[in-house]
Motif scaffolding. Sequence first.
Motif, PDB file in Angstrom:
ATOM      1  N   GLN A   1      37.806  42.719  48.137  1.00  0.00           N
ATOM      2  CA  GLN A   1      37.233  42.278  46.869  1.00  0.00           C
ATOM      3  C   GLN A   1      38.315  41.842  45.884  1.00  0.00           C
ATOM      4  O   GLN A   1      38.135  40.865  45.156  1.00  0.00           O
ATOM      5  N   SER A   2      39.431  42.550  45.852  1.00  0.00           N
ATOM      6  CA  SER A   2      40.507  42.136  44.936  1.00  0.00           C
ATOM      7  C   SER A   2      41.093  40.797  45.368  1.00  0.00           C
ATOM      8  O   SER A   2      41.390  39.941  44.517  1.00  0.00           O
ATOM      9  N   GLU A   3      41.250  40.586  46.682  1.00  0.00           N
ATOM     10  CA  GLU A   3      41.744  39.286  47.164  1.00  0.00           C
ATOM     11  C   GLU A   3      40.742  38.172  46.870  1.00  0.00           C
ATOM     12  O   GLU A   3      41.122  37.093  46.432  1.00  0.00           O
ATOM     13  N   ARG A   4      39.464  38.434  47.100  1.00  0.00           N
ATOM     14  CA  ARG A   4      38.443  37.418  46.841  1.00  0.00           C
ATOM     15  C   ARG A   4      38.367  37.091  45.356  1.00  0.00           C
ATOM     16  O   ARG A   4      38.238  35.929  44.973  1.00  0.00           O
ATOM     17  N   GLN A   5      38.472  38.091  44.519  1.00  0.00           N
ATOM     18  CA  GLN A   5      38.441  37.847  43.081  1.00  0.00           C
ATOM     19  C   GLN A   5      39.598  36.943  42.665  1.00  0.00           C
ATOM     20  O   GLN A   5      39.407  35.995  41.907  1.00  0.00           O
ATOM     21  N   ALA A   6      40.783  37.209  43.191  1.00  0.00           N
ATOM     22  CA  ALA A   6      41.941  36.368  42.861  1.00  0.00           C
ATOM     23  C   ALA A   6      41.724  34.939  43.357  1.00  0.00           C
ATOM     24  O   ALA A   6      42.023  33.974  42.620  1.00  0.00           O
ATOM     25  N   ARG A   7      41.192  34.774  44.573  1.00  0.00           N
ATOM     26  CA  ARG A   7      40.929  33.427  45.102  1.00  0.00           C
ATOM     27  C   ARG A   7      39.903  32.680  44.255  1.00  0.00           C
ATOM     28  O   ARG A   7      40.076  31.495  43.957  1.00  0.00           O
ATOM     29  N   GLN A   8      38.836  33.378  43.875  1.00  0.00           N
ATOM     30  CA  GLN A   8      37.792  32.737  43.082  1.00  0.00           C
ATOM     31  C   GLN A   8      38.285  32.371  41.682  1.00  0.00           C
ATOM     32  O   GLN A   8      37.922  31.314  41.152  1.00  0.00           O
TER      33      GLN A   8
END
Length: 119
Positions: A64-71
Motif C-alpha cells: 500500500q505504501s508503494e502503491r500510494q507513492a506510485r499513484q
Amino acid sequence: MPHHLMNLRHVPDDEADEIRDLFEAHKVRYYETPPSRWGISMGGFWVHDDDEAERAQALLEHYQSERQARQQEAFAARSLRGETGFWYHFRQRPVSVLAAVLAVAAIAALSLLPFISLG
C-alpha cells in the motif's frame, strides 16, 4: 479464527489483481469473498492463521505504501501536463459536465426553495 485483511469494496480491479499476485508470489494462503452488489457485505481478502495474518498484513502495508507513492507520482505528472481539474474534464466531456452542474444547481434550488419562499 479468520482474519479480515482488506475490504474489497471500491477497490479498483488492477489493485485487487496486484494484491492477488503479491499473495501468490509470497505463498500466502488466503481466500477471497466478493463484495455484494447492494453494498451489504464488504467482501475482502481473508486468512485463517494468526501468523499468516501478520505476514500478510506486513506485505499489504508495504504494498500500500508503494502503491500510494506510485499513484501520487502519476497524479503529479498528470497535473503538470494539465490533465486534472474542472476545466480539463469540461474540455474532455462538456455535455456530461454541464449535465452534472445543472443537476447540482437544480437539487440546490429545490432544497433552498422552501427557505427562500418564507422570506
